[in-house]
Design a protein around this motif. Structure first.
Motif, PDB file in Angstrom:
ATOM      1  N   ALA A 140       9.931  10.119   2.133  1.00 40.67           N
ATOM      2  CA  ALA A 140       9.329   8.829   1.802  1.00 40.67           C
ATOM      3  C   ALA A 140      10.322   7.943   1.063  1.00 40.67           C
ATOM      4  O   ALA A 140      10.469   6.753   1.381  1.00 40.67           O
ATOM      5  N   GLN A 141      11.020   8.506   0.089  1.00 40.03           N
ATOM      6  CA  GLN A 141      11.977   7.710  -0.682  1.00 40.03           C
ATOM      7  C   GLN A 141      13.089   7.168   0.202  1.00 40.03           C
ATOM      8  O   GLN A 141      13.441   5.984   0.125  1.00 40.03           O
ATOM      9  N   ASP A 142      13.632   8.022   1.057  1.00 42.34           N
ATOM     10  CA  ASP A 142      14.751   7.594   1.903  1.00 42.34           C
ATOM     11  C   ASP A 142      14.336   6.499   2.877  1.00 42.34           C
ATOM     12  O   ASP A 142      15.066   5.520   3.075  1.00 42.34           O
ATOM     13  N   LEU A 146       3.562  10.343  -9.472  1.00 45.10           N
ATOM     14  CA  LEU A 146       2.901  10.652 -10.734  1.00 45.10           C
ATOM     15  C   LEU A 146       2.115  11.965 -10.661  1.00 45.10           C
ATOM     16  O   LEU A 146       1.995  12.686 -11.654  1.00 45.10           O
ATOM     17  N   ALA A 147       1.607  12.278  -9.468  1.00 45.71           N
ATOM     18  CA  ALA A 147       0.799  13.494  -9.317  1.00 45.71           C
ATOM     19  C   ALA A 147       1.644  14.754  -9.481  1.00 45.71           C
ATOM     20  O   ALA A 147       1.159  15.780  -9.974  1.00 45.71           O
ATOM     21  N   SER A 148       2.899  14.703  -9.055  1.00 45.70           N
ATOM     22  CA  SER A 148       3.831  15.842  -9.175  1.00 45.70           C
ATOM     23  C   SER A 148       3.343  17.100  -8.470  1.00 45.70           C
ATOM     24  O   SER A 148       3.734  18.215  -8.826  1.00 45.70           O
ATOM     25  N   GLU A 192       0.833  -1.201   0.000  1.00 47.07           N
ATOM     26  CA  GLU A 192       0.000   0.000   0.000  1.00 47.07           C
ATOM     27  C   GLU A 192       0.869   1.253   0.000  1.00 47.07           C
ATOM     28  O   GLU A 192       0.576   2.241  -0.682  1.00 47.07           O
ATOM     29  N   THR A 193       1.952   1.210   0.770  1.00 47.80           N
ATOM     30  CA  THR A 193       2.857   2.354   0.871  1.00 47.80           C
ATOM     31  C   THR A 193       3.543   2.643  -0.457  1.00 47.80           C
ATOM     32  O   THR A 193       3.613   3.793  -0.903  1.00 47.80           O
ATOM     33  N   VAL A 194       4.049   1.597  -1.091  1.00 46.47           N
ATOM     34  CA  VAL A 194       4.725   1.776  -2.386  1.00 46.47           C
ATOM     35  C   VAL A 194       3.733   2.268  -3.442  1.00 46.47           C
ATOM     36  O   VAL A 194       4.059   3.145  -4.252  1.00 46.47           O
ATOM     37  N   ASN A 195       2.526   1.715  -3.430  1.00 47.60           N
ATOM     38  CA  ASN A 195       1.510   2.169  -4.387  1.00 47.60           C
ATOM     39  C   ASN A 195       1.182   3.644  -4.186  1.00 47.60           C
ATOM     40  O   ASN A 195       1.034   4.410  -5.142  1.00 47.60           O
ATOM     41  N   CYS A 196       1.067   4.048  -2.912  1.00 44.94           N
ATOM     42  CA  CYS A 196       0.773   5.451  -2.598  1.00 44.94           C
ATOM     43  C   CYS A 196       1.938   6.340  -3.022  1.00 44.94           C
ATOM     44  O   CYS A 196       1.735   7.423  -3.584  1.00 44.94           O
ATOM     45  N   TYR A 197       3.155   5.877  -2.767  1.00 45.82           N
ATOM     46  CA  TYR A 197       4.352   6.623  -3.175  1.00 45.82           C
ATOM     47  C   TYR A 197       4.351   6.827  -4.694  1.00 45.82           C
ATOM     48  O   TYR A 197       4.643   7.934  -5.184  1.00 45.82           O
ATOM     49  N   GLU A 198       3.995   5.786  -5.433  1.00 44.29           N
ATOM     50  CA  GLU A 198       3.967   5.889  -6.896  1.00 44.29           C
ATOM     51  C   GLU A 198       2.906   6.898  -7.357  1.00 44.29           C
ATOM     52  O   GLU A 198       3.155   7.714  -8.249  1.00 44.29           O
ATOM     53  N   ARG A 199       1.728   6.855  -6.721  1.00 42.98           N
ATOM     54  CA  ARG A 199       0.670   7.813  -7.099  1.00 42.98           C
ATOM     55  C   ARG A 199       1.113   9.247  -6.800  1.00 42.98           C
ATOM     56  O   ARG A 199       0.847  10.155  -7.583  1.00 42.98           O
ATOM     57  N   CYS A 200       1.795   9.427  -5.681  1.00 44.81           N
ATOM     58  CA  CYS A 200       2.280  10.758  -5.335  1.00 44.81           C
ATOM     59  C   CYS A 200       3.330  11.235  -6.334  1.00 44.81           C
ATOM     60  O   CYS A 200       3.382  12.409  -6.696  1.00 44.81           O
ATOM     61  N   LEU A 207      11.804  -0.282  -6.839  1.00 44.22           N
ATOM     62  CA  LEU A 207      13.041  -0.093  -7.595  1.00 44.22           C
ATOM     63  C   LEU A 207      12.783   0.231  -9.064  1.00 44.22           C
ATOM     64  O   LEU A 207      13.640   0.828  -9.732  1.00 44.22           O
ATOM     65  N   SER A 208      11.616  -0.143  -9.556  1.00 45.11           N
ATOM     66  CA  SER A 208      11.295   0.128 -10.964  1.00 45.11           C
ATOM     67  C   SER A 208      10.883   1.575 -11.207  1.00 45.11           C
ATOM     68  O   SER A 208      10.821   2.031 -12.351  1.00 45.11           O
ATOM     69  N   LEU A 209      10.607   2.290 -10.107  1.00 44.84           N
ATOM     70  CA  LEU A 209      10.172   3.685 -10.243  1.00 44.84           C
ATOM     71  C   LEU A 209      11.361   4.597 -10.491  1.00 44.84           C
ATOM     72  O   LEU A 209      12.490   4.311 -10.103  1.00 44.84           O
ATOM     73  N   ASN A 210      11.083   5.738 -11.101  1.00 45.73           N
ATOM     74  CA  ASN A 210      12.128   6.706 -11.422  1.00 45.73           C
ATOM     75  C   ASN A 210      12.295   7.671 -10.243  1.00 45.73           C
ATOM     76  O   ASN A 210      11.399   8.461  -9.940  1.00 45.73           O
ATOM     77  N   HIS A 211      13.472   7.618  -9.597  1.00 40.04           N
ATOM     78  CA  HIS A 211      13.714   8.485  -8.437  1.00 40.04           C
ATOM     79  C   HIS A 211      14.739   9.574  -8.751  1.00 40.04           C
ATOM     80  O   HIS A 211      15.277  10.215  -7.846  1.00 40.04           O
ATOM     81  N   ASN A 212      15.018   9.827 -10.008  1.00 39.72           N
ATOM     82  CA  ASN A 212      16.096  10.743 -10.382  1.00 39.72           C
ATOM     83  C   ASN A 212      15.878  12.171  -9.885  1.00 39.72           C
ATOM     84  O   ASN A 212      16.842  12.912  -9.652  1.00 39.72           O
TER      85      ASN A 212
END
Length: 357
Positions: free
Chosen positions: A127-129, A115-117, A105-113, A154-159
Motif C-alpha cells: 500500500a505504501q509503495d 494505527l491498528a498495527s 478514502e484510500t489514504v484514510n484507510c491506510y492511516e487506520r491500518c 506525507l504527514s504519516l510516519n512510514h519509518n
C-alpha cells in the motif's frame, strides 16, 4: 414382520408423496419461471434454497462495514483501492488526473491500518509503495482533493516500512520467466487427475502450506483473495469431515488429509459481488491442485452441495461464522499407484466453444 411391513408401507407412501410434489413443482415452474418477479415470489414462499445465501450475504456486508474500523490482518477496502491505483498507474495512455473519487478514502484507510498495527506487514508495504508512486505521478496536478490527500499521506510516519519501492507496478519484460513449455504444461494437466485412493501415509502440513503459498498467485477480483483454507491432516478428522459431502461415498475412509476451501463474504459491501467468492476460490483451487501435484501429492476436488442440513453440519464441524461459505473440499494424499482413476473423456475445443466472432 409387522414392523417391516409398516416400514415398507411408510417408505412407499413417502416416495409417492415426493413424486406428487415433484409433479406439482414442475407444473408451477411453468408459471413462476415466466419472469424474474414471479421467480422471486417462488423462492420466497415455496422454496427456501437461497435463504442461507441471503443471510450469509447480509452478514458479510455487516462484517465488511465493521472491518473498516475493526482492522485485523488484512483490509478489504485497502486491498481493493490499492489495486485500483495500480490499474490507473499501468493504464495506456495514463490519465494526468485519476483516482480523485477514492484517493482520500484510500489514504484514510491506510492511516487506520497503520494505527491498528495488526495488518500484515507486506500488505502495508504494498500500500505504501503504490500510494507513494501514485503521488509522484500526479505531483503536478491542480486537484485540491489529490493535493490534500498527498499532504495527509506525507504527514504519516512510514519509518517501520522499508520496502524501497519493491511493490510497485513493473514492466511485463521483467516478469519471472518459466521454463515450462507447452508439452510440459499439457502433461501436468494430464497428470493431475481426481485420485481417490491413497497410500496409508501421513501428509506433511509443510507441503500443503507450501502449495497454498504457490496457489496464492492465482488472480482474484481487485486482489482481495476472498478465500481461506481449512487444513485437516488428522486422518480420522479428515474422513469425518469429507463424509459430510455427498460425493465421497465409498472412498472417504482412505483419505488422510483434507482441505476445505472457504469463501469470505465480508470482503464485499454490496450484493453484486456475492458470486466472486466462488470464482476466485475456484481459480485458487485449480492452482492449488497443480501445486500439490508437482510436490508429489495427489488430490480429488469434492463438490459441495447447497443442502441446508449439510451446511449446518459443516458449520458445526468447522465452527464457521455465517459470512463464511464452504466452496469445495479437496482430498489430499500420496496416490496409491495400484488405485484406478476414471478416464473422464473431455469435451473438444469445438464443443466447448459457444461462438466465434
Amino acid at each position: 414382520m409387522t414392523n417391516n411391513i409398516i416400514k415398507i408401507s411408510l417408505t412407499a407412501i413417502k416416495n409417492r408423496f415426493k413424486k406428487y410434489l415433484s409433479v406439482v413443482d414442475e407444473y408451477y415452474l411453468q408459471i413462476f419461471a415466466s419472469n424474474k418477479y414471479l421467480s422471486a415470489i417462488y423462492y420466497l414462499l415455496f422454496n427456501g434454497s437461497f435463504y442461507r445465501e441471503h443471510f450469509s450475504v447480509l452478514k458479510g456486508r455487516k462484517r465488511y462495514y465493521e472491518s473498516l474500523s475493526n482492522i485485523k490482518e488484512s483490509s478489504a477496502l485497502l486491498r481493493r483501492n490499492i489495486h485500483r491505483l495500480e490499474k490507473g498507474l499501468v493504464m495506456r495512455p495514463r490519465r494526468e488526473i485519476f483516482a480523485e473519487k477514492y484517493i482520500q478514502e484510500t489514504v484514510n484507510c491506510y492511516e487506520r491500518c497503520q494505527l491498528a498495527s495488526t495488518i500484515d506487514n507486506d500488505e502495508m508495504k504494498w500500500a505504501q509503495d503504490v500510494i507513494s508512486e501514485y503521488m509522484d505521478v500526479v505531483m503536478n496536478t491542480s486537484s485540491d482533493v489529490i493535493n490534500n490527500a498527498r499532504e495527509r499521506f506525507l504527514s504519516l510516519n512510514h519509518n517501520d516500512l522499508d520496502s524501497h519501492n519493491n511493490y510497485i507496478p513493473y514492466e511485463m519484460s521483467k516478469r519471472v520467466k518459466s521454463r515450462v513449455n507447452e508439452i510440459d504444461l499439457l502433461n501436468l494437466f494430464k497428470q493431475r487427475r481426481s485420485v481417490r485412493w491413497y497410500k496409508d501415509k501421513k501428509v506433511p502440513l509443510e507441503l500443503i502450506q507450501k502449495a497454498i503459498s504457490m496457489a496464492s498467485y492465482a488472480p482474484s477480483a481487485c486482489n482481495r483473495q476472498p478465500y481461506m483454507f481449512h487444513i485437516i491432516t488428522d486422518p480420522l478428522k479428515a474422513r469425518e469431515t469429507a463424509s459430510i459431502a455427498m460425493g465421497t461415498v465409498g472412498f472417504s475412509n482412505n483419505i488422510n488429509a483434507l482441505i476445505v476451501i472457504l469463501g469470505d463474504l465480508s470482503l464485499y459491501p454490496s450484493e453484486r459481488d456475492r458470486h466472486v467468492i466462488y470464482i476466485d476460490s475456484s481459480l485458487a483451487a485449480m492452482q492449488l491442485m497443480l501445486a500439490l501435484e508437482v510436490l508429489g501429492l495427489s488430490t480429488c476436488p469434492i463438490n459441495w452441495p447447497g443442502i441446508e442440513k449439510l451446511e449446518k453440519k459443516m458449520d458445526r464441524r468447522l465452527k464457521l461464522p455465517n459470512h463464511i461459505r464452504p466452496i469445495l473440499l479437496l482430498s489430499v494424499g500420496y496416490g496409491d499407484p495400484t488405485g484406478k482413476i476414471p478416464y473422464s473423456q473431455k469435451k473438444s475445443s469445438e464443443v466447448l466453444t459457444w461462438n466465434v466472432e
